[in-house]
Scaffold this motif. Structure first.
Motif, PDB file in Angstrom:
ATOM      1  N   LYS A 171       0.815  -1.205  -0.006  1.00 15.30           N
ATOM      2  CA  LYS A 171      -0.035   0.158  -0.010  1.00 15.30           C
ATOM      3  C   LYS A 171       0.852   1.297  -0.155  1.00 15.30           C
ATOM      4  CE  LYS A 171      -3.630   2.088   2.543  1.00 15.30           C
ATOM      5  NZ  LYS A 171      -4.868   2.147   3.406  1.00 15.30           N
ATOM      6  N   LYS A 172       0.316   2.346  -0.926  1.00 22.30           N
ATOM      7  CA  LYS A 172       1.034   3.383  -0.956  1.00 22.30           C
ATOM      8  C   LYS A 172      -0.075   4.323  -0.135  1.00 22.30           C
ATOM      9  CE  LYS A 172       4.129   3.659  -4.829  1.00 22.30           C
ATOM     10  NZ  LYS A 172       4.637   4.176  -6.080  1.00 22.30           N
ATOM     11  N   ARG A 173       0.222   4.787   1.168  1.00 15.64           N
ATOM     12  CA  ARG A 173      -0.901   5.563   1.839  1.00 15.64           C
ATOM     13  C   ARG A 173      -1.254   6.991   0.777  1.00 15.64           C
ATOM     14  NH1 ARG A 173      -2.033   5.774   7.177  1.00 15.64           N
ATOM     15  NH2 ARG A 173      -2.741   7.729   7.849  1.00 15.64           N
ATOM     16  N   GLY A 174      -2.641   6.700   0.654  1.00 15.84           N
ATOM     17  CA  GLY A 174      -3.388   7.830  -0.065  1.00 15.84           C
ATOM     18  C   GLY A 174      -3.173   7.516  -1.618  1.00 15.84           C
ATOM     19  N   VAL A 175      -2.633   6.509  -1.897  1.00 17.00           N
ATOM     20  CA  VAL A 175      -2.845   6.453  -3.200  1.00 17.00           C
ATOM     21  C   VAL A 175      -3.321   5.109  -3.715  1.00 17.00           C
ATOM     22  CG1 VAL A 175      -0.948   6.017  -5.591  1.00 17.00           C
ATOM     23  CG2 VAL A 175      -0.512   7.837  -3.458  1.00 17.00           C
ATOM     24  N   GLY A 176      -3.034   4.161  -3.207  1.00 12.99           N
ATOM     25  CA  GLY A 176      -3.616   2.867  -3.692  1.00 12.99           C
ATOM     26  C   GLY A 176      -2.458   1.623  -3.410  1.00 12.99           C
ATOM     27  N   MET A 177      -3.054   0.543  -3.966  1.00 13.43           N
ATOM     28  CA  MET A 177      -2.121  -0.680  -3.818  1.00 13.43           C
ATOM     29  C   MET A 177      -1.364  -0.848  -5.156  1.00 13.43           C
ATOM     30  SD  MET A 177      -3.061  -1.307  -0.721  1.00 13.43           S
ATOM     31  CE  MET A 177      -3.083  -3.179  -0.162  1.00 13.43           C
ATOM     32  N   PHE A 178      -0.055  -1.415  -4.907  1.00  7.81           N
ATOM     33  CA  PHE A 178       0.687  -1.612  -5.949  1.00  7.81           C
ATOM     34  C   PHE A 178       1.392  -3.000  -5.930  1.00  7.81           C
ATOM     35  CE2 PHE A 178      -0.065   2.803  -5.550  1.00  7.81           C
ATOM     36  CZ  PHE A 178       0.003   3.242  -6.894  1.00  7.81           C
ATOM     37  N   VAL A 179       1.836  -3.709  -6.983  1.00 11.42           N
ATOM     38  CA  VAL A 179       2.555  -4.912  -7.189  1.00 11.42           C
ATOM     39  C   VAL A 179       4.118  -4.779  -6.901  1.00 11.42           C
ATOM     40  CG1 VAL A 179       3.224  -6.712  -8.803  1.00 11.42           C
ATOM     41  CG2 VAL A 179       0.994  -5.293  -9.130  1.00 11.42           C
ATOM     42  N   THR A 180       4.567  -5.778  -6.023  1.00 10.34           N
ATOM     43  CA  THR A 180       5.847  -5.430  -5.468  1.00 10.34           C
ATOM     44  C   THR A 180       6.642  -6.140  -6.484  1.00 10.34           C
ATOM     45  OG1 THR A 180       5.847  -7.784  -4.583  1.00 10.34           O
ATOM     46  CG2 THR A 180       5.298  -5.778  -3.059  1.00 10.34           C
ATOM     47  N   GLY A 181       7.880  -5.701  -6.293  1.00 12.45           N
ATOM     48  CA  GLY A 181       9.053  -6.011  -7.261  1.00 12.45           C
ATOM     49  C   GLY A 181       9.372  -7.707  -7.364  1.00 12.45           C
ATOM     50  N   SER A 182       8.974  -8.308  -6.213  1.00 12.33           N
ATOM     51  CA  SER A 182       9.426  -9.643  -5.987  1.00 12.33           C
ATOM     52  C   SER A 182       7.957 -10.354  -6.266  1.00 12.33           C
ATOM     53  CB  SER A 182       9.946 -10.065  -4.791  1.00 12.33           C
ATOM     54  OG  SER A 182       9.025  -9.691  -3.660  1.00 12.33           O
ATOM     55  N   ALA A 183       6.729 -10.007  -6.538  1.00 11.50           N
ATOM     56  CA  ALA A 183       5.389 -10.409  -6.658  1.00 11.50           C
ATOM     57  C   ALA A 183       5.525 -11.703  -7.541  1.00 11.50           C
ATOM     58  CB  ALA A 183       4.359  -9.518  -7.058  1.00 11.50           C
ATOM     59  N   LYS A 184       5.872 -11.537  -8.716  1.00 12.83           N
ATOM     60  CA  LYS A 184       5.997 -12.763  -9.667  1.00 12.83           C
ATOM     61  C   LYS A 184       6.755 -13.799  -9.161  1.00 12.83           C
ATOM     62  CE  LYS A 184       5.984 -13.777 -14.481  1.00 12.83           C
ATOM     63  NZ  LYS A 184       6.460 -13.343 -15.814  1.00 12.83           N
ATOM     64  N   THR A 185       7.766 -13.829  -8.593  1.00 12.34           N
ATOM     65  CA  THR A 185       8.731 -14.749  -7.963  1.00 12.34           C
ATOM     66  C   THR A 185       7.814 -15.465  -6.759  1.00 12.34           C
ATOM     67  OG1 THR A 185      10.507 -13.576  -8.590  1.00 12.34           O
ATOM     68  CG2 THR A 185      11.066 -15.303  -6.953  1.00 12.34           C
ATOM     69  N   ILE A 186       7.378 -14.681  -6.017  1.00 12.67           N
ATOM     70  CA  ILE A 186       6.529 -15.171  -4.822  1.00 12.67           C
ATOM     71  C   ILE A 186       5.558 -15.966  -5.291  1.00 12.67           C
ATOM     72  CG2 ILE A 186       5.159 -14.523  -2.769  1.00 12.67           C
ATOM     73  CD1 ILE A 186       6.800 -11.896  -2.630  1.00 12.67           C
ATOM     74  N   ILE A 187       4.942 -15.612  -6.366  1.00 12.66           N
ATOM     75  CA  ILE A 187       3.497 -16.059  -6.796  1.00 12.66           C
ATOM     76  C   ILE A 187       3.876 -17.641  -7.458  1.00 12.66           C
ATOM     77  CG2 ILE A 187       1.669 -16.289  -8.362  1.00 12.66           C
ATOM     78  CD1 ILE A 187       1.581 -13.135  -7.874  1.00 12.66           C
TER      79      ILE A 187
END
Length: 127
Positions: free
Chosen positions: A69-85
């Motif tokens: 979460k970026k406070r006041g902006v929204g939710m974003f994909v992390t740099g390691s998301a694909k690897t984790i998934i």
């Protein structure tokens, strides 16, 4: 949210389906690292569900380090998301498919060579 399917399935909780949709969008490249995901309100409006249900699915991914979460902006994909998934899905694949396959192969006295040959043959036929 053009890639959202119009219907949810009844076989699993909605929040899990939302989390899986986001994961699949990341793995397929529809959502890239550092890209903003749809908001809980967008999911809620699209699926006609309670925003808390959508938030529960999103929070699962936050807990796993897939989105942040970026406070006041929204939710974003992390740099390691694909690897984790991918690792999570590989582990699940092993548990759901490979273990039962090996157990059945042992029960029917299938040799390692036979099993390996069938897998290689199946892969060759997919090309």
């Amino acid at each position: 949210m053009s890639n959202l399917t119009d219907r949810l399935r009844d076989d699993r909780p909605i929040f899990q389906q939302i989390a899986e949709f986001i994961e699949t969008s990341i793995v397929s490249g529809d959502l890239e690292k550092e890209e903003q995901i749809p908001s809980t309100n967008e999911f809620a409006k699209h699926y006609q569900i309670n925003p808390a249900t959508a938030a529960k699915g999103i929070n699962l991914l936050v807990d796993q380090g897939i989105i942040y979460k970026k406070r006041g902006v929204g939710m974003f994909v992390t740099g390691s998301a694909k690897t984790i998934i991918l690792q999570k899905r590989k582990d699940r694949f092993y548990d759901q498919y490979v273990k039962p396959l090996l157990q059945e192969a042992q029960r029917i006295e299938l040799t390692e060579t036979q099993l390996t040959n069938w897998i290689k043959e199946g892969l060759k036929n997919e090309d």
